[in-house]
Design an enzyme around this catalytic site. Structure first.
Site, PDB file in Angstrom:
ATOM      1  N   ASP A  15       0.828  -1.213   0.000  1.00 25.09           N
ATOM      2  CA  ASP A  15       0.000   0.000   0.000  1.00 25.09           C
ATOM      3  C   ASP A  15       0.861   1.262   0.000  1.00 25.09           C
ATOM      4  O   ASP A  15       1.859   1.327   0.740  1.00 25.09           O
ATOM      5  CB  ASP A  15      -0.902   0.031   1.230  1.00 25.09           C
ATOM      6  CG  ASP A  15      -2.138  -0.841   1.070  1.00 25.09           C
ATOM      7  OD1 ASP A  15      -2.274  -1.483   0.018  1.00 25.09           O
ATOM      8  OD2 ASP A  15      -2.959  -0.877   2.004  1.00 25.09           O
ATOM      9  N   TYR A  52       2.806  -8.671   8.779  1.00 26.29           N
ATOM     10  CA  TYR A  52       2.466  -7.261   8.894  1.00 26.29           C
ATOM     11  C   TYR A  52       2.231  -6.874  10.353  1.00 26.29           C
ATOM     12  O   TYR A  52       1.798  -7.701  11.166  1.00 26.29           O
ATOM     13  CB  TYR A  52       1.174  -6.950   8.123  1.00 26.29           C
ATOM     14  CG  TYR A  52       1.255  -7.138   6.638  1.00 26.29           C
ATOM     15  CD1 TYR A  52       1.636  -6.099   5.801  1.00 26.29           C
ATOM     16  CD2 TYR A  52       0.923  -8.360   6.056  1.00 26.29           C
ATOM     17  CE1 TYR A  52       1.688  -6.255   4.420  1.00 26.29           C
ATOM     18  CE2 TYR A  52       0.973  -8.530   4.680  1.00 26.29           C
ATOM     19  CZ  TYR A  52       1.360  -7.478   3.871  1.00 26.29           C
ATOM     20  OH  TYR A  52       1.410  -7.650   2.513  1.00 26.29           O
ATOM     21  N   ASP A 100      -8.914   2.445   4.939  1.00 29.49           N
ATOM     22  CA  ASP A 100      -7.832   2.949   5.782  1.00 29.49           C
ATOM     23  C   ASP A 100      -8.167   4.381   6.207  1.00 29.49           C
ATOM     24  O   ASP A 100      -9.208   4.921   5.836  1.00 29.49           O
ATOM     25  CB  ASP A 100      -6.477   2.865   5.074  1.00 29.49           C
ATOM     26  CG  ASP A 100      -6.399   3.704   3.799  1.00 29.49           C
ATOM     27  OD1 ASP A 100      -7.215   4.630   3.639  1.00 29.49           O
ATOM     28  OD2 ASP A 100      -5.523   3.431   2.958  1.00 29.49           O
ATOM     29  N   ARG A 108      -6.115  -4.166   4.965  1.00 32.97           N
ATOM     30  CA  ARG A 108      -7.164  -3.148   5.103  1.00 32.97           C
ATOM     31  C   ARG A 108      -8.539  -3.802   5.231  1.00 32.97           C
ATOM     32  O   ARG A 108      -9.367  -3.416   6.052  1.00 32.97           O
ATOM     33  CB  ARG A 108      -7.163  -2.212   3.890  1.00 32.97           C
ATOM     34  CG  ARG A 108      -6.033  -1.221   3.850  1.00 32.97           C
ATOM     35  CD  ARG A 108      -6.102  -0.355   2.624  1.00 32.97           C
ATOM     36  NE  ARG A 108      -5.732  -1.078   1.412  1.00 32.97           N
ATOM     37  CZ  ARG A 108      -6.441  -1.109   0.298  1.00 32.97           C
ATOM     38  NH1 ARG A 108      -7.600  -0.490   0.230  1.00 32.97           N
ATOM     39  NH2 ARG A 108      -6.002  -1.754  -0.760  1.00 32.97           N
TER      40      ARG A 108
END
Length: 299
Positions: free
Chosen positions: A41, A69, A83, A174
């Site tokens: 992203d 992550y 987000d 997300r």
């Protein structure tokens, strides 16, 4: 133009797309053949392995490795981009307990079906979904099966959940954050994302773009890792130097002639000959004989 081959473990900064990183390094290294191993992203930071030269041939092998992550979920409202940078869609003042959060987050472990977000790089009829989303369009998408290996909650602070996630290729963190909010009976979005690892590439071993520029200016190319560094998960086969020409030309070779017997059929191996990493090969049955077929030649 430099003749470089290898992999760079880049620490991608936030507010920069994966394509931006590729373009920056293409200019910095004066390279044409260069590519990333999976989009991160634009507003996220973290590990982004970059393949240059002949190593672009092994991007597919790196793409399929699990990723780790660190993400922050903020409860209370959802956005169109899932987000904190998106337009607010729904809000909720529902309070949820820590026990509820723990139970719901853990319920996402294992195989799950996930609906890719409209703000993604996936294509529909040759056009990126995020391009359609920016035009105000929403199209029908199919869910995809993904695998969440682990979710470890690091902290819960009022409406914010910090967690580490290890997941398969194709997972949208997300969307995971958004779906956690929905399952809790409220709304949520991703307010922070950092990629900690891609396969064997870790954040602790990554280089910032600034560090790469400095090293390059000092003729220090130690930030470029050997091609086979990304394939540690594969077994290795070492051949006698007499077979170098045949193997490097991608010719099939009978396992018996090579004197190799310790292998598993239809399994990918790193192939070495004369102390060189030649590429990726597979032992397969052909005309009642087992042969070594070179799937990727990298010399």
């Amino acid at each position: 133009m430099l003749d470089l081959n290898g992999i760079i473990n880049v620490l991608k900064p936030s507010a920069m797309t994966s394509h931006d990183v590729v373009s920056f390094l293409r200019k910095t290294l004066d390279m044409k053949k260069i590519g990333h191993t999976g989009t991160l992203d634009p507003n996220a930071c973290g590990v982004l392995p970059i393949c240059i030269g002949k190593s672009t041939k092994i991007i597919e092998y790196i793409q399929h490795k699990n990723k780790k992550y660190r993400a922050e979920v903020t409860l209370g409202y959802s956005t169109d981009t899932q987000d904190k940078y998106g337009r607010v869609l729904e809000t909720s003042k529902n309070n949820v307990s820590n026990d509820e959060i723990i139970n719901v987050v853990n319920s996402f472990k294992g195989k799950i079906n996930q609906l890719p977000p409209m703000y993604s790089a996936l294509k529909k009829d040759g056009k990126r979904l995020y391009e359609l989303a920016r035009e105000g369009k929403t199209i029908e998408r199919n869910t995809r099966e993904i695998f969440i290996e682990t979710i470890d909650i690091l902290s819960i602070n009022k409406n914010k959940i910090m967690m580490d996630v290890i997941c398969s290729k194709g997972t949208y963190i997300r969307t995971l954050c958004n779906d956690i909010g929905e399952r809790l009976g409220t709304f949520a979005h991703m307010s922070f994302l950092e990629r900690l690892s891609v396969g064997d590439f870790n954040l602790s071993d990554s280089y910032t773009l600034e560090e790469i520029v400095v090293k390059k200016s000092n003729n220090d190319m130690s930030f470029i890792l050997p091609l086979d560094n990304a394939l540690k998960f594969m077994g290795s086969i070492y051949l006698d130097k007499m077979f170098y020409k045949h193997i490097s030309n991608g010719l099939n070779m009978r396992a018996k002639r090579l004197g190799i017997s310790d292998f598993i059929l239809n399994t990918e191996y790193k192939i070495y000959c004369n102390n060189d990493f030649i590429g990726i090969g597979i032992f397969a049955l052909k005309n009642d004989e087992i042969v070594l077929k070179m799937d990727k030649v990298l010399v």
